[in-house]
Design a protein around this motif. Structure first.
Motif, short mmCIF file in Angstrom:
data_model
loop_
_atom_site.label_atom_id
_atom_site.label_comp_id
_atom_site.label_asym_id
_atom_site.label_seq_id
_atom_site.Cartn_x
_atom_site.Cartn_y
_atom_site.Cartn_z
N UNK B 242 34.33 50.84 32.97
CA UNK B 242 33.75 52.17 32.85
C UNK B 242 32.65 52.20 31.79
N UNK B 243 32.76 51.35 30.79
CA UNK B 243 31.74 51.34 29.74
C UNK B 243 30.43 50.73 30.21
N UNK B 244 30.43 50.10 31.41
CA UNK B 244 29.17 49.62 31.95
C UNK B 244 29.12 48.14 32.23
N UNK B 245 29.80 47.36 31.47
CA UNK B 245 29.68 45.92 31.67
C UNK B 245 30.58 45.43 32.80
N UNK B 246 30.35 44.21 33.22
CA UNK B 246 31.12 43.62 34.29
C UNK B 246 31.94 42.44 33.81
N UNK B 247 32.66 41.85 34.74
CA UNK B 247 33.46 40.69 34.36
C UNK B 247 34.14 40.05 35.54
N UNK B 248 34.70 38.88 35.26
CA UNK B 248 35.52 38.19 36.24
C UNK B 248 36.90 37.95 35.65
N UNK B 249 37.90 38.03 36.49
CA UNK B 249 39.28 37.86 36.06
C UNK B 249 40.01 37.04 37.11
N UNK B 250 40.76 36.05 36.63
CA UNK B 250 41.56 35.26 37.56
C UNK B 250 43.03 35.31 37.16
N UNK B 251 43.88 35.45 38.15
CA UNK B 251 45.32 35.30 37.95
C UNK B 251 45.78 34.19 38.88
N UNK B 252 46.54 33.23 38.34
CA UNK B 252 46.81 32.01 39.10
C UNK B 252 48.13 31.44 38.63
N UNK B 253 49.11 31.40 39.52
CA UNK B 253 50.39 30.82 39.09
C UNK B 253 50.64 29.47 39.72
N UNK B 254 49.62 28.90 40.32
CA UNK B 254 49.70 27.53 40.84
C UNK B 254 48.67 26.63 40.15
N UNK B 255 48.32 26.95 38.91
CA UNK B 255 47.29 26.21 38.18
C UNK B 255 47.92 24.98 37.53
N UNK B 256 48.03 23.94 38.30
CA UNK B 256 48.71 22.71 37.88
C UNK B 256 48.34 22.29 36.45
N UNK B 257 49.36 22.19 35.62
CA UNK B 257 49.13 21.71 34.25
C UNK B 257 48.99 22.81 33.22
N UNK B 258 48.79 24.03 33.66
CA UNK B 258 48.64 25.14 32.72
C UNK B 258 49.98 25.81 32.49
N UNK B 259 50.30 26.07 31.24
CA UNK B 259 51.55 26.75 30.94
C UNK B 259 51.31 28.12 30.32
N UNK B 260 50.19 28.32 29.69
CA UNK B 260 49.93 29.61 29.07
C UNK B 260 48.43 29.79 28.84
#
Lengths: 373, 373, 373, 373
Positions: B242-260
């Motif tokens: 709402x403030x005007x800027x944009x962005x990208x967001x990813x949610x991924x629970x199959x990201x091999x090797x990532x824990x947090x």
């Protein structure tokens, strides 16, 4: 080893980088062609003369049309703003030269297509300056993916962010002129799109959101008069690859504090990779299924086991620099000219990249998913 | 300091984390309410009894409806799968309890809305378990943004990636049952969307691409029979704030090797921030316009200057852990119950987050941009 | 699970940390003894009362001799300056209490020896606050070394550097009073020496160079009168381990900018490890002889596979904090009291550490190598 | 710009690196002398001819005495094992050549002294291959220290660790032959000692502990016969600098997993620096007294503000590589030959470094502190 004459149009950042690479390559690589810097062209007389003297060109000219027709040259290297690439490249191709062109190849896929068709018709070799993918560690990454070591690839997350346009005091220039095509999406986006394609193959469709952060820029350095900017400062792409997986890609030239944040994370069912050009001699690799309690990302350091690192330095960990990547690019080009298997990216690949860029721009305008035609 | 009775429903990962936090908080924080673990509810008798004994609850029950009505409790903590949150929360609210609920608050924004309306009508306090934003360094980040230290924000790039669902052997469960709402977009996406909102305020519109990587899962651990999965494993959102800027967001629970891998990069005209929960005691900060040749991202380490770190440890650099963040969440909740300014996120904020999740799911189905209603 | 009474002497940084740990432990660990905070002693009335109220002690006293004799206590925890440890510990031991003492155990090895002899004669359990080695990743490191996974160890390079004494405005206090033994060599050196011993076993000889950087300090905060400092700010040790390998160790409390630089690199013929408390949830591991071109240090993240991480959190990568390490220490102590195998470090181990510290001080004075007697 | 003839003795790792640098330098730097590779000498005919052809030398010879006397050469570059440096350098100096010699300059300080005296008597310019200190970020570090930006320096902690001798299968060679002086202490120790001197000035005294890890090595690759090794694999130095502060330094060529761990941490009363050649384009800087809550180490990335980075690349963050450092070394040497201020390290500086190495070896034998004579 025979000599091969090289002419370079442009003497800026990339003009110098090309000259360094053509000078260095025959000492480092076992090439059969030894480049000789025959001529440099630049319409700025001071820049031209400085380049002539400093970089060791035999001759200089203000008129690039003289250069492209010069019979002593077999290679023409184009390092000018992309709005003029087409004209120069077509002239060079017409004169039968092999063409080395900086990226993005042209303001539009249509231009790129015309250049590619001309080059293929004339059977000259072409090379486009996507130097970052010449990194031996990225070749390793691509080979690991191709060999199935990461399993099925499930996602890609790429970025190319720098901040050279972040200040509203950076003046209006060819970089932000719409005649050159896009803004960040073209200048930086083409690198990360090219890298994504290098690693994972064709992109099938795209949904993009482009925006202009700095709405106006001074008409000249320090000028109070400002001109409206029509190209993007940030481009955010969501993509689907032809192989099936998806990804997000950002191109951003107003990313305050970033100077070379070109990188990716890439996930597969058997492993993952992460890379950033900020640490170009490191590739992070996770292999699924390792011994219990000992799993984790591994930092692979570039070394002689990653060709052609060993030609630069026999000891691992000593590190390649930016200019070395350009030298590898030139070595690949010379090899292709000498009859070897072209490693690319050539004009055809640059056209493919440009289609993604063009489609992203259109997608953002139309606010919807578009297939890459 | 007076005692306040607490009942917790559920004894899994989050049930334990809540119990740890309620036990610890009055020793660390100068709270006016001292939580007493009065009752635990779980329909699994072994889990229930183990929790009773281990975590020091006074009583246990198989029947959560007994717990929510118990007159000795003022706080009900709900740590069960989100499909049952609504029913439990409404019952607890009806009984006049303050409700602490794990995230995502509910399978849908409609459910969340009902819960929020009930809580506000009854004037009970609510708290939702977005513990990561309780990190003192994220409070610092939010305050810096609000104070204008980063200038105008130009972009956000967030991710929450883990790999606990990466293996196709992970069985079908409530996590992947569509009755619980989304998949990764709900479970992890709600964290990074919540963090984005915490830092930058409301998200106005979203364009999402959700996909299911593991198409079927065993009906039970080790079972050969498999069931089709209908929720997403990866969600890729492009957003406009709402403030005007944009962005990208990813949610991924199959990201091999990532824990947090919960983190972000955030760019402003005067500076930038970068954070990852993988190194939760570090915040990277770039300030534009620094002295020539000495610019660069600075690694701020959590210390007593970042409230409430100093309540845990008077020495900087000694580091908070995951459970400490939960303790801060509980301290904030107790403070709100005692009449202090609620720091959230409460049910209203959770409803706002859930609207983004719901809209993302719908956007992906409709393949287009949607406003958050 | 039966209750066990605990008394804590001191309410500062470590007094609080002990109290947090004794409060938390029975919720997290399957201990057979449940600590109850019965009494706190501190001669500062405000601090004492605040601790009493905040930390939940049943009673408070100004007189530690009352505490050590209290029949309701089985454990006495000593968190005062080390110059008074001996007197307190001996009294507690005489009263038959199990003693938990902060490090360094005493100003000298002679004092430590007396404490150890008394404890062993009385057959009480002792625990010394070397909390950092309670990190599950350091237990992993020790086990890997013991199992030969790193081959023969060839060298150790350890440091503990912080900057809390860097400012010349930090006043004279017990920390820099020679009656307390050494300076940085004792306060920080004991941690890294203890860690070295934990991983590699006894140190056989030492050659040290100690120096005082801040020559005088204000007699009180803000005072203009200054007092000469006689203890070291930096200690540099070269050591030989009984197992044969050598190493370097630094202790430094004037290391500007460092808050928790406690770590090591450790090389073996088959692999290497690197660790820093700055990132306490990460252990770097290199295994020699890996696949060509894919070698490199691997970042192992703490997770449930590293006991007792999983008692704190079932999910990997969520991270332990400083206070959690103290909780593990207390759990180990309780287990030893309940008849389990003592995991240490007990007073004997603390005496061994203290001998290295004492010998280092003497070595620096005599400018020569000395064996640890 | 006039041409200057260069002859290089040796065609191995360093021979190639020198050739690359002499080829590249005149294109990158505004030098007044343009090196021409006139002659290469190597007694291995294949290596010699390959270098001749690949690196673009005009002539080649098996006999280095021919090279040093050749009238077409003004510069002789010596890249052979250090046991023969003296003979070659003296001959080249006698012939009036400027001498570029790899490090360590000689097996002993006495040899180095003779070489230095000869060069100074003949008034030729000398340059020794301590290329790592040519890094623009290390020049920045030195300048910051000299300008007092870090206050009074209180300590130095340096290392140069690699693993190229870690395997017991690495055969006996000139590297481990005592006629060449020390082992790791000479080969790697000279780098980190040189770096310490570059940053902080003379070392006044040293206390060292050298040890041999791999006791015997095969007499030839794959041979079963083994020869006893008499030089060190690891050297641990404690030093006192003439300016007053102390430090520890390690040289280690059996550090499993390390390929280029050349670096330091350096503490001052007003700030600190940290560097590792593993990330040669980054310098970590901490400034004491920053704004509350926003302090921390800052990562300075190499860019055009750090001369001569900008000659290689106009854009920051693009990164120099190992060979670029050698090119800077050559540019400095050419500048000194042309009459500019010598930037060193010359033979005098190399002699000073060698004295530290020699004294360290003697200190280890005598087990005591020794002053650098």
């Amino acid at each position: 080893m025979r000599d091969i004459g090289v002419g370079i149009i442009g003497t800026g950042f990339m003009g110098k980088a090309h000259a360094f690479a053509y000078r260095a390559v025959s000492g480092i690589f076992p090439v059969s062609l030894r480049p000789v810097l025959r001529m440099v062209a630049d319409n700025n007389p001071d820049a031209r003369r400085a380049a002539h003297r400093q970089l060791g060109f035999e001759r200089e000219t203000a008129d690039w049309t003289v250069l492209v027709r010069d019979p002593g040259l077999e290679i023409v290297s184009i390092t000018t703003p992309n709005v003029v690439h087409r004209e120069m490249a077509l002239a060079a191709i017409a004169a039968g030269k092999h063409v080395h062109c900086e990226k993005p190849i042209a303001p539009s896929a249509a231009d790129a297509h015309a250049m590619m068709m001309a080059a293929e018709a004339k059977a000259v070799r072409t090379q486009v300056g996507y130097n970052y993918i010449k990194n031996p560690l990225l070749v390793l990454a691509r080979d690991m993916i191709a060999a199935g070591e990461l399993g099925e690839i499930t996602g890609f997350r790429g970025i190319h962010a720098e901040d050279y346009m972040a200040s509203p005091d950076v003046p209006y220039s060819w970089r932000v002129d719409p005649s050159g095509g896009g803004g960040a999406v073209a200048d930086l986006g083409s690198h990360i799109v090219g890298m994504a394609r290098f690693l994972l193959g064709p992109i099938a469709s795209v949904n993009a959101d482009l925006e202009t952060i700095v709405k106006t820029r001074p008409v000249a350095p320090g000028a109070s008069e400002r001109r409206k900017v029509k190209v993007d400062d940030i481009a955010r792409l969501t993509v689907r690859f032809a192989r099936g997986c998806g990804g997000q890609i950002e191109a951003n030239w107003v990313a305050t504090g970033r100077t070379m944040d070109l990188g990716f994370e890439l996930y597969g069912t058997k492993g993952s990779l992460a890379f950033t050009q900020e640490r170009l001699n490191e590739l992070l690799f996770y292999r699924a299924g390792g011994p219990k309690g000992l799993k984790g990302f591994q930092k692979i350091e570039a070394g002689p086991e990653h060709y052609p690192y060993g030609l630069f330095c026999v000891a691992p960990g000593h590190q390649l620099g930016f200019n070395d990547l350009k030298t590898i690019e030139v070595a690949d080009f010379l090899d292709a000219i000498a009859g070897g298997e072209p490693k690319g990216p050539d004009f055809r690949e640059a056209w493919e990249i440009q289609k993604v860029i063009d489609t992203a721009i259109r997608s953002s305008r139309e606010r919807r998913w578009l297939d890459i035609a």
